[in-house]
Motif scaffolding. Structure first.
Motif, PDB file in Angstrom:
ATOM      1  N   THR A  34      37.125  45.563  21.601  1.00 38.35           N
ATOM      2  CA  THR A  34      38.115  46.362  20.882  1.00 38.35           C
ATOM      3  C   THR A  34      37.897  47.824  21.228  1.00 38.35           C
ATOM      4  N   ALA A  93      41.673  40.618  12.263  1.00 43.50           N
ATOM      5  CA  ALA A  93      40.551  40.298  13.169  1.00 43.50           C
ATOM      6  C   ALA A  93      40.005  41.651  13.599  1.00 43.50           C
ATOM      7  N   ASP A 117      37.069  39.706   9.396  1.00 41.19           N
ATOM      8  CA  ASP A 117      36.681  39.054  10.650  1.00 41.19           C
ATOM      9  C   ASP A 117      35.760  37.887  10.279  1.00 41.19           C
ATOM     10  N   ASN A 143      44.983  40.189  19.403  1.00 40.38           N
ATOM     11  CA  ASN A 143      43.969  39.691  20.334  1.00 40.38           C
ATOM     12  C   ASN A 143      42.991  38.711  19.684  1.00 40.38           C
TER      13      ASN A 143
HETATM   14  C1  SAM Z   1      38.991  40.510  20.814  1.00 29.53           C
HETATM   15  S1  SAM Z   1      38.609  40.844  19.135  1.00 29.53           S
HETATM   16  C2  SAM Z   1      40.079  41.706  18.622  1.00 29.53           C
HETATM   17  C3  SAM Z   1      39.773  42.954  17.828  1.00 29.53           C
HETATM   18  C4  SAM Z   1      40.982  43.811  17.458  1.00 29.53           C
HETATM   19  N1  SAM Z   1      41.940  43.064  16.669  1.00 29.53           N
HETATM   20  C5  SAM Z   1      41.647  44.379  18.686  1.00 29.53           C
HETATM   21  O1  SAM Z   1      42.713  43.897  19.079  1.00 29.53           O
HETATM   22  O2  SAM Z   1      41.106  45.319  19.278  1.00 29.53           O
HETATM   23  C6  SAM Z   1      38.843  39.233  18.370  1.00 29.53           C
HETATM   24  C7  SAM Z   1      38.179  39.107  17.021  1.00 29.53           C
HETATM   25  O3  SAM Z   1      38.636  37.908  16.395  1.00 29.53           O
HETATM   26  C8  SAM Z   1      37.575  37.392  15.625  1.00 29.53           C
HETATM   27  N2  SAM Z   1      37.818  35.952  15.350  1.00 29.53           N
HETATM   28  C9  SAM Z   1      37.711  34.896  16.201  1.00 29.53           C
HETATM   29  N3  SAM Z   1      37.979  33.744  15.558  1.00 29.53           N
HETATM   30  C10 SAM Z   1      38.259  34.071  14.265  1.00 29.53           C
HETATM   31  C11 SAM Z   1      38.602  33.310  13.104  1.00 29.53           C
HETATM   32  N4  SAM Z   1      38.713  31.979  13.143  1.00 29.53           N
HETATM   33  N5  SAM Z   1      38.806  33.986  11.945  1.00 29.53           N
HETATM   34  C12 SAM Z   1      38.694  35.341  11.894  1.00 29.53           C
HETATM   35  N6  SAM Z   1      38.363  36.115  12.961  1.00 29.53           N
HETATM   36  C13 SAM Z   1      38.146  35.486  14.132  1.00 29.53           C
HETATM   37  C14 SAM Z   1      36.346  37.636  16.483  1.00 29.53           C
HETATM   38  O4  SAM Z   1      35.150  37.624  15.734  1.00 29.53           O
HETATM   39  C15 SAM Z   1      36.666  39.005  17.105  1.00 29.53           C
HETATM   40  O5  SAM Z   1      36.054  40.058  16.409  1.00 29.53           O
END
Ligand code: SAM
Length: 292
Positions: free
Chosen positions: A83, A119, A152, A228
């Protein structure tokens, strides 16, 4: 070390890899496939080393024996947390130019605004949202009830978010006046570290939430960021989530996805008002507006 890694690589059998894929899907909805084998190997070889286990087979047995106890470490290892501040700047421009002025008119009676960063990873996204609100609302923000919920599944990244401390390289790309107004340089740190100003921090509550589980909050939200994260889920899970996000939004509220994400067939329940920006219609079904 190198030979350990070579040994471990050979010990990631198809059976253990399949089990890890299944566990990731059950626990977090995350779909892993053959392309992710190398990533799975790297991340779990480290855990195996840290836990002083001998093999992937032994680690899989531990997951089978103590799924509840192990799931936290497992999830923290499997998630991809990439991120940055103001990632996909156009979303924040849309908030500043259209959405926040619109909400200020629509919510003028209650003076209440609710945003969910669903997230939130290490916090850069909710902090960027908060800064956008402060920049756009200026002093008005002190007279409004503005709250941003940041959730998250991964408790390590949530802790970083709660602390709000970042190395300078993470904020280096921000406008100089943002760094001055919204970050405080920590005097005692070796490398240059900056903490988000408490006036920004106080707008945000960080909580652990697995999107696949029940959501304890009632809503409705004015804006939901779901960026994402759905790329890690299969189509069925994505469609179920979109339906739940839709219910959590106020009529006219916004759902914001990541750059490579789309609503698929759920698009019919939203209007596409900007690049990966979707609005829940005021009444009934969407008019199928498509942004181009
Ligand atoms: C790539 S990061 C995206 C961060 C931010 N939203 C961005 O776009 O910059 C994806 C996030 O989704 C979270 N994630 C994955 N599976 C999840 C779930 N089942 N429930 C909640 N969060 C989840 C991960 O821990 C991670 O921090």
């Amino acid at each position: 070390m190198v030979s350990y890694q070579r040994d471990s690589a050979s010990s990631l059998s198809d059976k253990d890899f399949d089990f890890i894929c299944q566990f990731a899907y059950q626990q977090a909805g995350i779909v892993l496939n053959e392309n992710k084998r190398e990533m799975v190997y790297r991340r779990f070889a480290r855990i195996i080393r840290e836990r002083k286990l001998n093999s992937f087979a032994q680690y899989c047995q531990l997951l089978r024996d103590n799924p509840e106890q192990e799931q936290r470490y497992f999830i923290n290892a499997i998630t991809t947390n990439l991120t940055s501040f103001f990632r996909e700047q156009h979303h924040f421009d849309y908030l500043a130019e259209y959405e926040i002025p619109k909400i200020l008119v629509e919510n003028a009676k209650k003076k209440r605004i609710r945003v969910w960063s669903s997230a939130s990873s290490t916090g850069e996204e909710p902090y960027s949202i908060a800064i956008t609100f402060v920049e756009t609302m200026k002093d008005k923000i002190n007279h409004w009830d503005v709250k941003i919920l940041a959730t998250d599944i991964d408790c390590n990244v949530l802790n970083t978010g709660k602390e709000g401390i970042y190395e300078y390289r993470k904020i280096a790309g921000l406008p100089e006046n943002y760094i001055k107004k919204y970050f405080v340089k920590l005097a005692q740190s070796k490398e240059d570290k900056y903490q988000v100003h408490k006036n920004i921090q106080k707008l945000i509550t960080f909580k652990q939430l697995n999107l696949l589980h029940q959501w304890p909050m009632k809503g409705p939200f004015d804006i939901i960021f779901c960026r994402n994260v759905i790329i890690y889920f299969d189509k069925k899970t994505q469609q179920e989530l979109f339906e739940r996000y839709n219910k959590m939004l106020k009529p006219g509220g916004l759902l914001i996805l990541g750059h490579s994400e789309n609503l698929g067939s759920y698009q019919q329940y939203f209007d596409n008002v900007g690049r990966t920006i979707f609005r829940k219609p005021l009444i009934g079904q969407a008019t199928n507006v498509t942004y181009s």
